[in-house]
Motif scaffolding. Structure first.
Motif, short mmCIF file in Angstrom:
data_model
loop_
_atom_site.label_atom_id
_atom_site.label_comp_id
_atom_site.label_asym_id
_atom_site.label_seq_id
_atom_site.Cartn_x
_atom_site.Cartn_y
_atom_site.Cartn_z
N GLN A 34 0.77 -1.15 -0.13
CA GLN A 34 0.05 -0.14 0.06
C GLN A 34 1.07 1.24 -0.18
O GLN A 34 0.51 2.20 -0.53
CB GLN A 34 -0.93 0.00 1.15
N LEU B 179 2.31 1.70 -3.59
CA LEU B 179 1.20 2.21 -4.41
C LEU B 179 0.85 3.65 -3.92
O LEU B 179 0.31 4.34 -4.92
CB LEU B 179 -0.01 1.20 -4.37
N ARG B 180 1.08 3.97 -2.82
CA ARG B 180 0.43 5.31 -2.44
C ARG B 180 1.67 6.42 -3.10
O ARG B 180 1.58 7.53 -3.51
CB ARG B 180 0.37 5.61 -0.87
N MET C 40 4.11 5.47 -5.41
CA MET C 40 4.38 5.15 -6.84
C MET C 40 5.96 5.13 -6.73
O MET C 40 6.64 5.54 -7.80
CB MET C 40 3.95 6.18 -7.53
N LYS D 299 0.54 -3.95 -10.80
CA LYS D 299 -0.47 -3.25 -9.73
C LYS D 299 -0.17 -1.83 -9.91
O LYS D 299 -1.18 -1.04 -9.85
CB LYS D 299 -0.14 -3.89 -8.50
N MET D 300 1.22 -1.38 -9.83
CA MET D 300 1.47 -0.14 -9.87
C MET D 300 0.99 0.78 -11.22
O MET D 300 0.18 1.97 -11.18
CB MET D 300 2.81 0.19 -9.95
N GLU E 145 -1.92 -0.32 -12.68
CA GLU E 145 -3.50 -0.32 -12.43
C GLU E 145 -3.49 1.00 -11.56
O GLU E 145 -4.76 1.60 -11.78
CB GLU E 145 -3.81 -1.47 -11.56
N GLU E 146 -2.65 1.35 -10.46
CA GLU E 146 -2.94 2.58 -9.88
C GLU E 146 -2.93 3.75 -10.53
O GLU E 146 -3.73 4.82 -10.28
CB GLU E 146 -1.92 2.43 -8.35
N GLN E 147 -1.88 3.66 -11.44
CA GLN E 147 -1.61 4.95 -12.25
C GLN E 147 -2.84 5.21 -13.29
O GLN E 147 -3.48 6.29 -13.49
CB GLN E 147 -0.55 4.61 -13.33
N ARG F 269 -6.11 4.31 -12.52
CA ARG F 269 -7.19 4.77 -11.83
C ARG F 269 -7.06 6.20 -11.54
O ARG F 269 -8.03 6.94 -11.57
CB ARG F 269 -7.22 3.93 -10.48
N ARG F 270 -5.67 6.72 -11.10
CA ARG F 270 -5.78 8.07 -10.91
C ARG F 270 -6.03 8.85 -12.11
O ARG F 270 -6.58 10.07 -12.15
CB ARG F 270 -4.29 8.12 -10.31
#
Length: 430
Positions: A3, A6-7, A9, A30-31, A33-35, A37-38
């Motif tokens: 977490q 990912l927070r 990056m 996973k990183m 996917e987070e990019q 999403r943002r």
């Protein structure tokens, strides 16, 4: 820890070096996917603001303006591509002529402005000279007798003709200078516009190259995502098999107690100090774990405070240290221990990078290192392993029967023990 990655990056290069390739692929996925999403959240905000601005602009418009396209005989929108229609000049020739015409017009405009200034300067110069000379002649000849006044008049007319001649010559000279300057300026403007056109064409070429690079990057991203999904599916398959075998504890009853029960305490207390090490579980709860290990002493304190109560490094249902367990040793030391071992040999060492361990594995072509996250209430490979094991021994026993990665097919076959006396983990238990 995942977490936090990912927070922020960001992942520490030293920590990234400890991950195997399949773990890196899944962590990258996973990183990514987070990019995405943002980015989607940002696009929704931007689109919402643009829609609001467009709606406000439409309300503020008082007249209804619209565009009506010219249509051809076939009813479709009429389109003319410059340079391709019958009778058209080639595009390059049209472009050259347009550039030359723009340069000529600009130079002509500048030349007209210069000529206006030059003409005003010449007119003023000779007007002043005429007035001064006339005043001088009148002052000298006014007192002369009448018969001399005619001679003075002739002299004045002669001088005026000479001044007009000189004025005309200077005008012609000024016009010639202006024309030369106009030609030079037109050439300069032409070169400037031509350079701008070439720069624009060069930018278009760079745009094409950038688009090609972006396409290759997207293809590489898709390939990495595919590998990550394949690894994640393999881990999920392993999780289901582990649950069926009963080797992974459920989250609700992951630990029945954080300390040792009375029977375990009795075994540890009565154990032979030579054959096995006794553990004393600290009773103080004042120690707070830092975000990352920053010294050897802090790692030792963490192990005593948090890992000894969870029997990390011990054989199952025994007070004996597991043969695969090692202390705070480096990657190089681990590889030296595994150097002469066969494929499948392994050891577990306390990590200096994270709150957890590193599993070093002897592969046919070299060595592999897997980080084991122990920062929570379970043990799993860092960030990408859905298998959550109640104890470190459970994780090791599980992968004696189940491969670690689908691409490598690693099975833990032979524990690599100690060669030092005292063992390298002695500082953890003193």
């Amino acid at each position: 820890m995942l977490q936090q990655i990912l927070r922020d990056m960001y992942i520490d290069p030293e920590l990234l070096a400890e991950l195997n390739e399949e773990q890196k692929h899944v962590l990258f996925y996973k990183m990514r996917e987070e990019q995405v999403r943002r980015w989607k959240e940002r696009e929704e905000r931007v689109n919402g603001n643009e829609a609001l601005l467009k709606k406000t602009a439409r309300l503020q418009q008082s007249n209804d303006k619209h565009v009506q396209w010219l249509r051809g005989t076939d009813g479709e929108v009429w389109v003319w591509i410059m340079g391709e229609a019958d009778g058209d000049k080639p595009y390059e020739q049209i472009s050259e002529e347009r550039i030359a015409e723009r340069a000529r017009q600009q130079a002509q405009k500048e030349a007209e402005e210069l000529w206006k200034e030059k003409e005003a300067e010449i007119t003023k110069k000779f007007r002043d000279a005429m007035a001064n000379e006339k005043a001088r002649i009148l002052a000298e000849k006014w007192k002369i007798e009448t018969e001399d006044r005619k001679a003075a008049k002739l002299m004045e007319e002669k001088f005026q003709e000479e001044l007009k001649k000189r004025e005309e010559e200077e005008r012609q000279k000024g016009e010639a200078q202006i024309r030369q300057q106009e030609e030079r300026r037109a050439h300069e403007l032409y070169l400037s516009l031509k350079q701008a056109q070439q720069y624009s064409q060069h930018n278009e070429k760079e745009d094409h190259e950038w688009e090609e690079q972006l396409r290759r990057s997207k293809a590489a991203d898709e390939e990495r995502s595919h590998k990550a999904r394949r690894a994640r599916d393999e881990y999920q398959r392993q999780s289901l098999r582990a649950i069926q075998k009963g080797k992974v504890a459920g989250l609700s009853n992951l630990f029945q107690a954080t300390g040792l029960n009375r029977e375990q305490e009795a075994k540890l207390t009565s154990a032979d100090p030579i054959s096995s090490l006794t553990t004393i579980v600290p009773t103080s709860k004042a120690w707070e774990r830092p975000p990352r290990p920053f010294s050897r002493d802090v790692i030792i304190q963490w192990f005593r405070e948090e890992q000894l109560p969870r029997r990390a490094g011990f054989e199952r249902n025994s007070s004996t240290i597991a043969p695969w367990f090692h202390g705070i040793i480096s990657r190089q030391e681990a590889e030296e221990l595994l150097m002469n071992k066969s494929e499948g040999a392994f050891l577990v060492r306390v990590s200096e990078k994270i709150w957890g361990y590193a599993l070093s594995y002897r592969h046919q072509s070299g060595f592999k290192h897997f980080l084991v996250d122990a920062s929570g209430d379970f043990y799993s490979f860092l960030g990408v392993d859905p298998n959550r094991h109640a104890t470190l021994t459970d994780l090791i026993d599980f992968h004696k029967e189940e491969i670690i990665t689908s691409s490598g097919g690693e099975l833990l076959l032979e524990p690599c023990g100690q060669i030092k006396n005292p063992p390298d983990y002695i500082s953890l238990f003193e």
